[in-house]
Scaffold this active site. Sequence first.
Site, mmCIF file in Angstrom:
data_model
loop_
_atom_site.group_PDB
_atom_site.id
_atom_site.type_symbol
_atom_site.label_atom_id
_atom_site.label_comp_id
_atom_site.label_asym_id
_atom_site.label_seq_id
_atom_site.Cartn_x
_atom_site.Cartn_y
_atom_site.Cartn_z
ATOM 1 N N HIS A 318 0.861 -1.193 0.000
ATOM 2 C CA HIS A 318 0.000 0.000 0.000
ATOM 3 C C HIS A 318 0.889 1.231 0.000
ATOM 4 O O HIS A 318 1.992 1.202 0.552
ATOM 5 C CB HIS A 318 -0.898 0.007 1.247
ATOM 6 C CG HIS A 318 -2.077 0.902 1.128
ATOM 7 N ND1 HIS A 318 -2.025 2.237 1.465
ATOM 8 C CD2 HIS A 318 -3.333 0.672 0.674
ATOM 9 C CE1 HIS A 318 -3.202 2.774 1.252
ATOM 10 N NE2 HIS A 318 -4.031 1.863 0.766
ATOM 11 N N ASP A 373 -8.108 -5.335 -0.998
ATOM 12 C CA ASP A 373 -8.383 -6.129 -2.195
ATOM 13 C C ASP A 373 -7.898 -7.564 -2.101
ATOM 14 O O ASP A 373 -8.168 -8.375 -2.981
ATOM 15 C CB ASP A 373 -7.719 -5.456 -3.415
ATOM 16 C CG ASP A 373 -8.258 -4.064 -3.645
ATOM 17 O OD1 ASP A 373 -9.480 -3.890 -3.541
ATOM 18 O OD2 ASP A 373 -7.460 -3.143 -3.911
HETATM 19 N N1 HAX Z 1 4.141 -7.284 -4.925
HETATM 20 C C1 HAX Z 1 5.349 -7.154 -5.503
HETATM 21 N N2 HAX Z 1 6.051 -6.013 -5.521
HETATM 22 C C2 HAX Z 1 5.510 -4.969 -4.874
HETATM 23 C C3 HAX Z 1 4.284 -5.038 -4.210
HETATM 24 C C4 HAX Z 1 3.576 -6.257 -4.269
HETATM 25 N N3 HAX Z 1 2.384 -6.405 -3.727
HETATM 26 N N4 HAX Z 1 4.010 -3.854 -3.661
HETATM 27 C C5 HAX Z 1 5.034 -3.032 -3.986
HETATM 28 N N5 HAX Z 1 5.926 -3.717 -4.716
HETATM 29 C C6 HAX Z 1 7.141 -3.189 -5.353
HETATM 30 C C7 HAX Z 1 6.743 -2.058 -6.294
HETATM 31 O O1 HAX Z 1 6.261 -2.576 -7.538
HETATM 32 C C8 HAX Z 1 8.001 -1.275 -6.395
HETATM 33 O O2 HAX Z 1 8.861 -1.966 -7.284
HETATM 34 P P1 HAX Z 1 9.806 -1.167 -8.308
HETATM 35 O O3 HAX Z 1 10.746 -0.393 -7.430
HETATM 36 O O4 HAX Z 1 10.469 -2.258 -9.077
HETATM 37 O O5 HAX Z 1 8.910 -0.307 -9.120
HETATM 38 C C9 HAX Z 1 8.586 -1.401 -4.987
HETATM 39 O O6 HAX Z 1 7.977 -2.570 -4.411
HETATM 40 C C10 HAX Z 1 8.321 -0.216 -4.112
HETATM 41 O O7 HAX Z 1 6.940 0.019 -4.064
HETATM 42 P P2 HAX Z 1 6.266 0.716 -2.794
HETATM 43 O O8 HAX Z 1 6.888 2.056 -2.630
HETATM 44 O O9 HAX Z 1 6.266 -0.213 -1.645
HETATM 45 O O10 HAX Z 1 4.768 0.814 -3.256
HETATM 46 P P3 HAX Z 1 4.017 2.012 -3.977
HETATM 47 O O11 HAX Z 1 3.605 3.001 -2.952
HETATM 48 O O12 HAX Z 1 4.779 2.497 -5.149
HETATM 49 O O13 HAX Z 1 2.720 1.255 -4.543
HETATM 50 C C11 HAX Z 1 0.939 -0.261 -4.493
HETATM 51 C C12 HAX Z 1 1.692 0.822 -3.731
HETATM 52 C C13 HAX Z 1 -0.355 -0.539 -3.790
HETATM 53 C C14 HAX Z 1 0.634 0.249 -5.903
HETATM 54 C C15 HAX Z 1 1.835 -1.546 -4.549
HETATM 55 O O14 HAX Z 1 2.041 -2.028 -3.251
HETATM 56 C C16 HAX Z 1 1.223 -2.628 -5.421
HETATM 57 O O15 HAX Z 1 1.422 -2.627 -6.632
HETATM 58 N N6 HAX Z 1 0.450 -3.599 -4.801
HETATM 59 C C17 HAX Z 1 -0.211 -4.614 -5.566
HETATM 60 C C18 HAX Z 1 -1.473 -4.065 -6.221
HETATM 61 C C19 HAX Z 1 -2.525 -3.723 -5.194
HETATM 62 O O16 HAX Z 1 -2.814 -4.503 -4.298
HETATM 63 N N7 HAX Z 1 -3.136 -2.555 -5.340
HETATM 64 C C20 HAX Z 1 -4.224 -2.109 -4.470
HETATM 65 C C21 HAX Z 1 -3.790 -1.150 -3.386
HETATM 66 C C22 HAX Z 1 -4.927 -0.707 -2.502
HETATM 67 C C23 HAX Z 1 -5.863 0.122 -3.271
HETATM 68 O O17 HAX Z 1 -5.588 1.248 -3.672
HETATM 69 N N8 HAX Z 1 -6.986 -0.400 -3.567
HETATM 70 O O18 HAX Z 1 -7.793 0.249 -4.374
#
Ligand code: HAX
Length: 447
Positions: A318, A373
């Site tokens: 998140h 989710d």
């Molecule tokens: N699985 C694998 N890698 C992940 C991850 C996951 N669940 N969550 C974060 N990372 C990775 C990112 O892709 C990023 O990689 P890169 O440096 O290679 O780009 C790295 O870890 C750093 O990311 P972060 O700073 O921890 O996360 P962000 O704040 O950029 O993004 C997200 C937050 C929710 C988008 C991210 O955790 C994610 O993609 N999760 C999976 C999708 C998801 O569950 N989305 C729903 C979120 C809740 C929501 O808004 N619901 O509507």
Amino acid sequence: MKLAKNLEGKIREVYERVRYMLATSGETVISQVSLRQFFSGNRDVDLLLSDVSYVDPFYGLHYRGLSLEQVLQQLPKPQGSVFPYAGGLYSLLLTGEMPGEEEALEVEDLWKDRAAIPQHVINVLKAMPAETHPMTMFSQAILALQTQSQFTRDYSNGLSKEDYWKITLEDSLDLTAKAPGLAATIYNIKYGDGTLREIDSHLDWSANFAHLIYKDWDQHYQDLCRLFFVLHADQGTGNVSAHTACLVNSALSDVYYSCSAAMNGLAGPLHGRANQDCLQWLLGIMENFDGSLPTMSQLEQYVWDTLERGKVIPGYGHAVLRCTDPRFAAQLEFGKQYMADDQLFNLVEMVYQVVPDILKKQGKAKGIWPNVDAISGTLQYHCGVKEFDFYTVLFGVGRMLGITVNLVWNRALALPLERPQSITLQMVQDRLHDTLNISGLRSDSYL
Ligand code: HAX
């Protein structure tokens, strides 16, 4: 409308407080942005105002200062259910006061009077190609409803600024009243034979969604709807969907334009579509193990394989939260109570045991815990709503409660057109010139 009267006094008080702060401390710096934040989607920069809800990184979502546990406990409930009226939640979000049954029912009744979906919206939905994603249909349906905007009509007729919030409230009530009906219309057109139903005036807003998709016989599903919509209602205004709505609305575009745009953001896989992707991922695991549950070590390997293919684990991580999302926890409790033997639900529990440690070991994600989710689709699937590309629409129905309340407050506080400045990379670099010396980049090369 008692709701609007009650709100008027509160708005006056908050409005005066903001004016006083501006008059006395207008130039005080309250937030700053580092270079890293600048290049990281402005994470953790305090930039937006919302009293409606707040996401604490370590304690999760709070509605009007109350934890979700408190909200679920204290909101009034329909007879025979332990899950609350969405009308009560709307009242709480809007006024900041815990409603009694009378206040909750006032909103529920206002919604019933405004629930009918105009025929032209149904025609638009029926005209769309069968392969259209339900979120595209949802966004289109909201946009098609824009013809009903009282704000846009009254604005053209010289609506005074002091009354913007009142008419935005009318639009908010009109659109939220129709939200379950819009979703059900999409569901019945896309997955059924297109036969549509009227709402059941004996049922509350959430349970009416179950009724409208012909599942009113299922008490558990009615309760799941009550829980689901409350949990998805709001999440501050920094998330993509709410922020989009606030941005669009700041141009005085009405609630319909704003919410249609918001749904386009919610449709993204990093945001609301994660519930669809998560269910798909879980089903993929079951399929991979011939319909049975994997062992813990098989599951760990599967998670690593997903990561090694460069994919994210949907439902985990998140942008703000650094703890298990209380919205996940509340749904986990629901599952334990109503579907403890469901294999897919058991898989969700297993995934919860292995994924955070693996993400921690991988060392990339800042948030390693499950978000809302990670489980919501599984509960829907268990209850027979198996069309997983539809789940984000359900998220959107709930989310419109919070978004439109925020829009009412934004107009009440006369928040202006949102217009941050963009700067060139060279300007960024010039601001670092004391600490940075990058050879080969010339001042004029980016202008
Ligand atoms: N699985 C694998 N890698 C992940 C991850 C996951 N669940 N969550 C974060 N990372 C990775 C990112 O892709 C990023 O990689 P890169 O440096 O290679 O780009 C790295 O870890 C750093 O990311 P972060 O700073 O921890 O996360 P962000 O704040 O950029 O993004 C997200 C937050 C929710 C988008 C991210 O955790 C994610 O993609 N999760 C999976 C999708 C998801 O569950 N989305 C729903 C979120 C809740 C929501 O808004 N619901 O509507």
